[in-house]
Structures are given as C-alpha cells and as structure tokens.
Design a protein around this motif. Sequence first.
Motif, short mmCIF file in Angstrom:
data_model
loop_
_atom_site.label_atom_id
_atom_site.label_comp_id
_atom_site.label_asym_id
_atom_site.label_seq_id
_atom_site.Cartn_x
_atom_site.Cartn_y
_atom_site.Cartn_z
N THR A 173 0.74 -1.26 -0.06
CA THR A 173 0.09 0.01 0.23
C THR A 173 1.05 1.24 0.02
N SER A 217 -3.68 7.56 0.36
CA SER A 217 -3.43 6.15 -0.03
C SER A 217 -3.76 5.96 -1.30
N GLY A 261 -3.59 2.91 -2.62
CA GLY A 261 -3.65 1.34 -2.64
C GLY A 261 -2.28 0.99 -2.98
#
Length: 704
Positions: free
Chosen positions: A677, A698, A700
Amino acid sequence: MTPVHAEMNFNRIASFPVTANFDGAAPDETSAEIIDVTEDGMTLVYTDSPAGVIGVVDITNPAAPAPRGTLAVEGEPTAVSIIGNTAFVGVNTSESYTAPSGFVKAVDLADMSITATCDLGGQPDSTARAKDGSFIAIAIENERDEDLGDGRVPQMPAGDLVMIDVADGTLDCDSLRRASLTGLAEVAGEDPEPEFVDINGLGEVVVTLQENNHIAVVSKDGLILSHFSAGAVDLEGIDTKDDRAALTFDQSQPGRLREPDGVQWIDDSHFAIANEGDMDGGSRGMTVFHKDGTLVWESGVTLEHAIVQIGHYPDKRSDSKGVEPEGMEFGAFDGTPYVFVMAERASVVAVYDVTDPTAPVLKQLLPSGISPEGAVAIPERGLLATANEFDGFEDGAARAHVMLYQYADGPASYPHLTSEAMDTLTGWGALSGMVADADGMIYAVSDSFYGYQPRIFKIDPGRHPARIIEAIDVTRNGMPAQKIDMEGIALDGEGGFWIASEGRTDRVIPHALYHLGPDGQIKDEIGLPPELLSVETRFGFEGITKVGDTLWMPVQREWKDDPKDHVKLVAYNLETEEWSAVLYPKAAPEKGWVGLSDMTAYGDHVYIVERDNQHGPEAVTKRIYSVPLSQMTPAPLGSELPVVTKTLVRDLIPDLTSTGGYVLDKVEGLAIMADGTAWVSTDNDGVDDHSGETMFFSIGPIGK
C-alpha cells in the motif's frame, strides 16, 4: 428527511480560478474578496479589487462552477450584497487618505446594467443587506495611512455608518441616512473606522470599529442602541516570535485587545466577532456578545490550537496576529445554526455549531484557497462558498479562487493529517520525504522551512485523519541540528534513520547524508565527493532509499554535467564508501520545470515521484514511475552513466483534485507499506504564500 443518525459535514466539491472569468489573458493580479449569492442560489458575485471589477459565477451545477464574466465598476470594489437579483456594490474612488470618496452601485445581474449610483461621501469598506430586503448598510471606513504617524489613529476624516433604502430592486439614494460613530470609543473615539456590518431580523445593524476596539449596535434609523468595548483576552500557549524558524507554543500575550473585524448575528440578540487585530491587538479567536454588551463566550486560544494541529499554523505571522480570524458568515443548515470563521493567514474556514450561543462547538476546519476573505452560506441548496483573495502569480504560487462546499451526510474529508493525539501541542508542516516501517507506521521529515526545529514525525495512517503520534527532534550534540534541509528519509534497519539533505551552497547548507539514531541524534555525516560537488546546483537530493548496503538518492533537477531532461540517481555503498550513479529520463516541462521529489524501494523496483512546479490547471506532471532494480547498476561518477527505463505507475492529478481543490504543486512524499500500500503526501511550504493544505492519502497497492 435527514436520517436521525446522519453524520452531516461540509466537504469541498469545487474550486473556481478567478482567472477563468477573463476573456483572453487574465491580469497579473486578480482577487476574490467579498462574495454573495442571488436569491435563487444559482449565481455568485465576488469583488475583485485589483482588477476593478465584480466577477460572476454560475453555480447551477455547484460541482462545476462556470464563468459568467466580469463588470468594471469604475473604481475599487470593496464589498457586495445581493437582494433578489440585484447586486449592491461598494466602490472606493478615493484620491487620497485625506480625501476619501466612494459610491454604492446597484447592478441588475440579468443584463449587468447599473440601475443606480449613490454618492457615499467617503470610502466604503463593507455592506450588509436587511433580511427583509428593505435597506442596505454600508460601513464608511475612511481608512488610515499606515505609513503616517506609525499608522496610529486618529487620522481624519472620521468614518461613519450609512443606510440606504431599497425599492423596486434598486437604490433610493434620497433615503440615504448617516449614523455618527464618533465619541463612542475610549481608543481614538474621534476617529472611528467602521470595518464590518451585519443586520439582524429586527433591522438592527451591528458594526465593528476595529482600530477603536469597539462595537456599536445601531437602529435602521441611525440611533445608537448600544455600544461597548470589545475588550481583551489573556492568551497563553501561543507562538509570538517569527525570528526563529520553529513552532514554539510556550509564550503568552496578557491583555491582548480583540480589535474585531468580521461580525455576524447569530440570532436577534447575539452576534459573533472575528478578532483579527490591527494596531495593538488581535486575540486570534472568536467571541460571542449579547447585543447589550454582555460577553457570553470566548474561544481564547482554542481555535488557533486546533489550526496548529492540522498543520496550518503560519509561523511567519507569529509576532503579528497568528492565524488572523477576519471574515465571518452565518447560516442555518437543516435547523443547525453555524458560524463560519475565515482564518486569513492560516487559509482555514472554522465551522462552529452555535445552537447554544453561550457554548459554540468547533465542528470542522475546512481547507480554503490562500487567504479566505469572504464567504456566503446558501442553506437552501446545502452550499457554502468562500472567496480567497491572495493571488500568487508573481511569487509562483496559486492564484485567487472561489471554493464551494456541500453540506451532506458523510464523514469530513479534511484534514488528512493531525497531531491532535499528541499529549503536547505539536505544530507541523512542510512535509517532505517519507518512509514506511514494518509495523505499519510512517516516518516523515519536515524541510528547511523549520530550520531551527528539524523533526521526524511518526505517523499512524490507520485512522482518518491519520495521526502524528510522535515528533523526534533531529539534533547535533544535543541541540537542534543547523544547516540541514531534510528532503528524504530511509530506515537504517537498526532503529535509526538515514536522512538526505538538499544542500544550498549560497546559504552554506551542505549537500550531505546523515545517519541518525532512534532518538534523532546525528551519529555520522557524509559529505558529497568532489566529482559531484564540482557540478552541483542548488537542486540537490530529494529523497533516499536503502537497497541492501546501498543508499540511493534522486537529484531533483539537472546538475551541470547532466543531459537535458535527465537527472542522476546517485548511489552510495555503505561498505565500500564508493559513489556512483545512473541517469533517469524525466519529462520535458510544458511550463516551468520538472523534477524528482521522492524515491522508495519496494519488491524488485524503485518508485519515484516526478512532478512539475505548477498549480491548478497549469499542472501536468504529478506522477509516480517505477524503475526495475535490475537496471539500477550504477557507473562510476565522471564516466558515461547508464540511462534507466521508467514505467508510469500512477498519474496523481485525479487524486490531487479528488477533494475539490486545485492541484497542489509539491507532491513530496512517497511511502510504501509492507503489503504494498502506497501513501503520498504534499508539502505546504510552512503556510507561506500557500493555502497550508497538506494532502496525505493512500493510492492502494502500488502498481495495481
């Protein structure tokens, strides 16, 4: 109906650049200062003082505001209030401070025609509309010359308050009446400079006399109903010094005069003031008074402390007025009354629930453009709009914007990062390089903006907003490390850190690597070899990552021996102490420059942030690329360096606009967790000519 358990919040949905309202090239300086909305809630009008115009924005679709152009008003527009579809615009035409003049103009927004012009006999500063549309009030400031007599009042002529009736959608100039405000205040009472006005449901006008530290309540016929000092506040736990590039909230200001600017009625008996300050004051917060002069609530330092925790504290304003609450707005949304406070220097909009005027509750802090000046609530559409006056064109900063927010069910999207979990008040900002630890924590460094307080921030990204849970001071011999510009951080595998410092020879800041212990103490310093120093420029290391026994550092921009649009990825072998490098092919800039910002190794690749230095619609390159470690075979310095191949992993522009703001220029940090991540952060320049907004988000799993 709104669900009983709905979590209602304001979230930004759009940003409108003021430059979009000009056909062809926009002026070098524009602004959006005071703003209002038509009765149907579909059209915004803002004042643009530098350009001498009012600007009009179509918000039929609030998520996609559209330009409707501008109208020249033959002077400097200072304020606007709208009744129905008519805009009443205060216009300053003063030739000098001693000969102030101005008008208020009625503008029919259907065809942009001026239907009436009333001579005000002085310089208008703010306007307000009666709730029943029957009249407008205008504060005639007749502002002082800040370069004359140390900028002190009195400086004649005195200002006053003007009221004019509205009939048939335009001004009845013959109804103009004045309320004298002289002789009221203990501070230079002979020279009131009315600053801001608002009108309650009874037609009573509240007006702030900022330099006089005084407030008056006036009937619509001009009778003084009450007047009283705005008083003073004892401030503890603030930063009052800007001669140190550090955030130190251990000072005090006893008896700090409020000197209010913005004012808004909460109900027919209570109003709130924003205590910006001017000559001798500025208590950095919000106060609520009963109209008889009774103090019912004071924020003290709580507003500024909340702003500190989200990284928006403007350190360079510490010796002046801190975050400078200035403009205000009021609106009741779904039955809940809110006061919105614009902190000018922090570029934040504070949202207070004032259901109980004696106990307001700070609900949210919203990101705004640079220097929010005015706002308008549009409760019937669940909207809030702000006007942000600063235009950073000449300084390479963002330009002036109007921003829109939607009140809806759902969590607050901002802030992305806060230090509210810390036991002690902890300021932060100017985040640069980042690195992830195996335990799920992220470490980030602040750059040289806080040169007297270099720090590593330990971040827990597992909550929203992410939490700074520790601040590690970077020290040399027990003192804050000097002459260091931390732009990259890597873990040493033993609990300590490697730091890449971007040098700047003209400021005697060396290009260097620093090895730190877990406590932030510098254990070792590694300078660059002659082969690099002989070709250096000020744009040095902008990240660091560790691969085995080798440290890798991306150089931000070309050094003297680099081919055009190529930069070095420099390697330093910790075992052999040898330096080497490869070349990285960066994008050719469409405007300005393109450089590298951070670099981290994960799996069998390194991931590199590549960005241009552009904001908003001018931004093109905000991207993450990968380079196979198999190609990271460096050659000795001075030899022909191999050129690596890059692959696009992520275009970050959609991420940077996902919260309704304009594209921020400085994508500076990249950290990749053990599970792949990836987290990205932006640098807010210490809130200096910047909105202060830090995005920490984030994207991902990297590469997916």
